[in-house]
Design an enzyme around this catalytic site. Structure first.
Site, PDB file in Angstrom:
ATOM      1  N   ALA A 136     -12.798  -3.142 -37.518  1.00  0.00           N
ATOM      2  CA  ALA A 136     -13.477  -4.271 -36.880  1.00  0.00           C
ATOM      3  C   ALA A 136     -14.912  -4.378 -37.370  1.00  0.00           C
ATOM      4  O   ALA A 136     -15.693  -5.152 -36.840  1.00  0.00           O
ATOM      5  CB  ALA A 136     -13.428  -4.145 -35.364  1.00  0.00           C
ATOM      6  N   LEU A 180      -8.746   7.542 -49.175  1.00  0.00           N
ATOM      7  CA  LEU A 180      -7.523   8.235 -49.590  1.00  0.00           C
ATOM      8  C   LEU A 180      -6.264   7.470 -49.198  1.00  0.00           C
ATOM      9  O   LEU A 180      -5.197   7.715 -49.765  1.00  0.00           O
ATOM     10  CB  LEU A 180      -7.465   9.641 -48.969  1.00  0.00           C
ATOM     11  CG  LEU A 180      -8.580  10.610 -49.338  1.00  0.00           C
ATOM     12  CD1 LEU A 180      -8.378  11.942 -48.625  1.00  0.00           C
ATOM     13  CD2 LEU A 180      -8.637  10.821 -50.853  1.00  0.00           C
ATOM     14  N   TYR A 234     -29.529  12.654 -30.984  1.00  0.00           N
ATOM     15  CA  TYR A 234     -29.429  11.285 -31.475  1.00  0.00           C
ATOM     16  C   TYR A 234     -30.837  10.691 -31.408  1.00  0.00           C
ATOM     17  O   TYR A 234     -31.437  10.614 -30.341  1.00  0.00           O
ATOM     18  CB  TYR A 234     -28.469  10.520 -30.570  1.00  0.00           C
ATOM     19  CG  TYR A 234     -28.010   9.163 -31.029  1.00  0.00           C
ATOM     20  CD1 TYR A 234     -26.686   8.954 -31.403  1.00  0.00           C
ATOM     21  CD2 TYR A 234     -28.865   8.070 -31.028  1.00  0.00           C
ATOM     22  CE1 TYR A 234     -26.237   7.698 -31.776  1.00  0.00           C
ATOM     23  CE2 TYR A 234     -28.420   6.804 -31.407  1.00  0.00           C
ATOM     24  CZ  TYR A 234     -27.108   6.635 -31.783  1.00  0.00           C
ATOM     25  OH  TYR A 234     -26.659   5.389 -32.148  1.00  0.00           O
ATOM     26  N   ARG A 248     -31.358  -4.225 -30.533  1.00  0.00           N
ATOM     27  CA  ARG A 248     -31.651  -3.853 -31.923  1.00  0.00           C
ATOM     28  C   ARG A 248     -31.676  -5.082 -32.822  1.00  0.00           C
ATOM     29  O   ARG A 248     -32.584  -5.251 -33.660  1.00  0.00           O
ATOM     30  CB  ARG A 248     -30.594  -2.838 -32.396  1.00  0.00           C
ATOM     31  CG  ARG A 248     -30.812  -2.187 -33.758  1.00  0.00           C
ATOM     32  CD  ARG A 248     -30.335  -3.003 -34.946  1.00  0.00           C
ATOM     33  NE  ARG A 248     -29.016  -3.582 -34.846  1.00  0.00           N
ATOM     34  CZ  ARG A 248     -27.907  -3.051 -35.349  1.00  0.00           C
ATOM     35  NH1 ARG A 248     -27.970  -1.911 -35.993  1.00  0.00           N
ATOM     36  NH2 ARG A 248     -26.738  -3.673 -35.244  1.00  0.00           N
ATOM     37  N   GLU A 264     -12.213   7.845 -44.270  1.00  0.00           N
ATOM     38  CA  GLU A 264     -12.944   6.577 -44.376  1.00  0.00           C
ATOM     39  C   GLU A 264     -12.314   5.580 -45.351  1.00  0.00           C
ATOM     40  O   GLU A 264     -13.005   4.845 -46.056  1.00  0.00           O
ATOM     41  CB  GLU A 264     -14.413   6.838 -44.726  1.00  0.00           C
ATOM     42  CG  GLU A 264     -15.107   7.736 -43.709  1.00  0.00           C
ATOM     43  CD  GLU A 264     -16.596   7.866 -43.920  1.00  0.00           C
ATOM     44  OE1 GLU A 264     -17.243   6.904 -44.370  1.00  0.00           O
ATOM     45  OE2 GLU A 264     -17.132   8.953 -43.631  1.00  0.00           O
ATOM     46  N   GLY A 265     -10.990   5.585 -45.398  1.00  0.00           N
ATOM     47  CA  GLY A 265     -10.293   4.589 -46.199  1.00  0.00           C
ATOM     48  C   GLY A 265     -10.294   4.843 -47.684  1.00  0.00           C
ATOM     49  O   GLY A 265      -9.838   3.988 -48.446  1.00  0.00           O
ATOM     50  N   VAL A 296      -4.648   4.164 -46.167  1.00  0.00           N
ATOM     51  CA  VAL A 296      -4.853   3.237 -45.056  1.00  0.00           C
ATOM     52  C   VAL A 296      -4.030   3.732 -43.872  1.00  0.00           C
ATOM     53  O   VAL A 296      -2.799   3.775 -43.932  1.00  0.00           O
ATOM     54  CB  VAL A 296      -4.428   1.808 -45.432  1.00  0.00           C
ATOM     55  CG1 VAL A 296      -4.615   0.861 -44.252  1.00  0.00           C
ATOM     56  CG2 VAL A 296      -5.207   1.318 -46.648  1.00  0.00           C
TER      57      VAL A 296
END
Length: 549
Positions: free
Chosen positions: A136, A269, A454, A392, A266-267, A271
């Site tokens: 997304a 290797l 963070y 932001r 993270e796409g 789907v």
């Protein structure tokens, strides 16, 4: 009140997404509120950058056309290409506001079945067209932006058409779920069965199960089950070399885990198209409390004691004085610890009392009205947490840097890391802008052996210099994390923006194995080039000639 999860219902289950910024288009702050917000930051611009309409964009011409067999899946419409150009990092938002859409994909593919995913990959491998899997688009690390410049075209593969819950095993409390389902739709489909995945990242409304898996996303649980990894029974992944489906079992010691190869990949290797996910009964008992501290070091000691107590709070967010003030949870230089507990089968007030007493032992002062149903300070924090990405974007329109980054390290190094990061980032901003920065810190997840701090950096930049200043801040942050032995990311993923830190952190023998896996699974090197590995790591392919049709 459920202080840990988003609302169980939405007025509009399909809000119109902003093509340039975070979330829903109608949730963005209007010009007047942007101006008022910017007035709070010395040196901010006096007027907001205008938001371009799709018709105002000068998109580069598409270099490739969809083959006739796949034409029904693909579009080169400007709104599709613009909306799939970037993720939602600060630098992505700023470039969109300045109408810089040079990395736009040539086509957007929307497969609705695994067969169609395979068809797109087969065509792209033969045609030397890069494929960027897109859940997304909530990546804040450059995870969905093509930057390689080595392929004859680029397709953004939007997987939100694979959005079904295919099977529910109520006995084992698990479900087989397609990867493109958005967070709210997933919870809505599990709710009638009394079940929940209970994974609520800040991007919950605007991210998919496959995106969480591919980036090893962190959810709302601050202890115990912190990452999506903990909720996976098995994965099904389509690669150019074939379909990889792992055995669905509660646990296995049979060699290296086949799921771990693709979790966090993270796409690059394959789907992810489906997953069996561990579920739980929906919690009926919830309680929360907020505890204030005069000193941040005392608060750190309290959180460490809580993390090592075995009480496993669902929420354990520590806000330093700047973060607490920004969220309007505390003032007067106090830190705030937001605690939450929940259970499906028994009251939780007793456990919350134990947690609060641990905090008291370290000098904490509880806010009134804790217990079942929550307290006002915790509710205020939750509202600010969910609203922050829109603020932001408003600051970006006022040429104010509002950058966040996260990490994790062991408790013995945490105080030094927080102090060093604050000083280094403040110095970086002063050098780049001549202005002072606000550098805040909160703990999002905690473990018996360490925590995930963070950081938020807010500072005015000269109009037109926003991306350059952001790049300086990112480089300084990565250097500090590497020098102090902290991870380059705890839950935001690597993408392209964190590659320098990831390359430094990753052991070389593992890098060799990862390159070998890439070459076997994606021999044409088309999948999300530049994520985790250099595009040059793919086998050489011929260049030149006409664009494929």
């Amino acid at each position: 009140m459920d202080l840990l999860s988003p609302s169980s219902s939405f007025a509009d289950p399909h809000p119109r997404r902003s093509w340039w910024g975070w979330g829903a288009e109608d949730e963005a702050l209007p010009d007047s509120e942007c101006t008022a917000l910017g007035a709070l930051v010395p040196g901010a611009a006096e007027t907001p950058l205008p938001v371009p309409g799709i018709a105002d964009l000068d998109l580069p011409a598409s270099r490739v056309a969809a083959p006739s067999a796949l034409g029904h899946l693909m579009s080169d419409a400007p709104e599709e290409r613009a909306g799939h150009t970037y993720g939602k990092a600060y630098r992505d938002v700023v470039r969109a506001l300045y109408r810089d859409l040079r990395p736009a994909p040539d086509l957007v593919a929307r497969p609705r079945s695994e067969r169609e995913v395979t068809d797109v990959l087969d065509w792209a491998s033969d045609a030397d067209v890069a494929v960027v899997p897109y859940g997304a688009g909530s990546s804040v690390v450059g995870g969905v932006e093509y930057r390689a410049g080595l392929h004859r075209g680029v397709v953004s593969m939007d997987l939100t058409g694979l959005d079904r819950v295919l099977e529910i095993d109520r006995v084992s409390r698990a479900a087989r779920i397609q990867a493109g389902v958005l967070g709210p739709a997933l919870e809505d489909r599990l709710r009638p069965h009394g079940l929940t995945l209970r994974h609520f990242p800040q991007s919950f409304e605007f991210s998919t199960l496959g995106g969480w898996l591919a980036t090893r996303a962190g959810g709302h649980y601050a202890t115990l089950h912190t990452h999506i990894d903990d909720l996976v029974e098995s994965l099904r992944v389509v690669t150019p070399a074939g379909v990889n489906e792992s055995l669905r079992v509660p646990g296995s010691g049979a060699g290296p885990s086949p799921d771990r190869l693709f979790l966090g990949s993270e796409g690059t290797l394959g789907v992810i198209t489906e997953a069996w996910m561990r579920l739980q009964d929906r919690p009926r008992h919830k309680a929360s409390a907020t505890v204030f501290f005069e000193g941040f070091d005392a608060a750190l000691s309290a959180v460490r004691a809580i993390s090592q107590s075995g009480l496993h709070p669902a929420n354990c967010r520590l806000l330093d004085p700047g973060e607490a003030a920004l969220a309007q949870v505390a003032d007067g230089g106090r830190s705030a610890l937001v605690l939450g507990v929940e259970a499906a089968d028994r009251p939780v007030d007793g456990r919350l009392t134990e947690l609060v007493e641990l905090a008291r032992d370290h000098g904490g002062l509880p806010a009134p009205t804790g217990g079942e149903g929550g307290d006002a300070a915790a509710g205020t924090w939750r509202s600010a947490f969910l609203r922050m990405p829109y603020l932001r974007d408003a600051l970006a329109r006022m040429s104010v840097i509002s950058e966040t980054f996260e990490t994790a390290c062991t408790w013995d190094r945490l105080p030094l890391l927080v102090d060093t990061a604050r000083r280094a980032l403040g110095a970086t901003v002063r050098k780049a802008t001549g202005a002072e920065a606000m550098v805040n810190c909160r703990l999002t997840h905690v473990y018996p052996d360490g925590a995930a701090p963070y950081f938020t950096v807010i500072a005015a930049a000269r109009r037109g210099s926003e991306v350059a200043v952001w790049d300086d801040i990112k480089a300084a942050a990565i250097e500090v994390l590497g020098d102090l032995g902290a991870t380059v990311t705890h839950h935001h993923a690597v993408g392209r923006d964190h590659r320098p830190g990831y390359d430094r952190q990753r052991p070389e023998p593992f890098a060799l194995a990862l390159r070998a896996a890439k070459q076997v699974l994606d021999p044409a090197g088309i999948l999300n080039p530049g994520v985790l590995l250099d595009p040059a790591d793919r086998p050489g392919t011929a260049r030149g000639g006409s664009a494929p049709g």
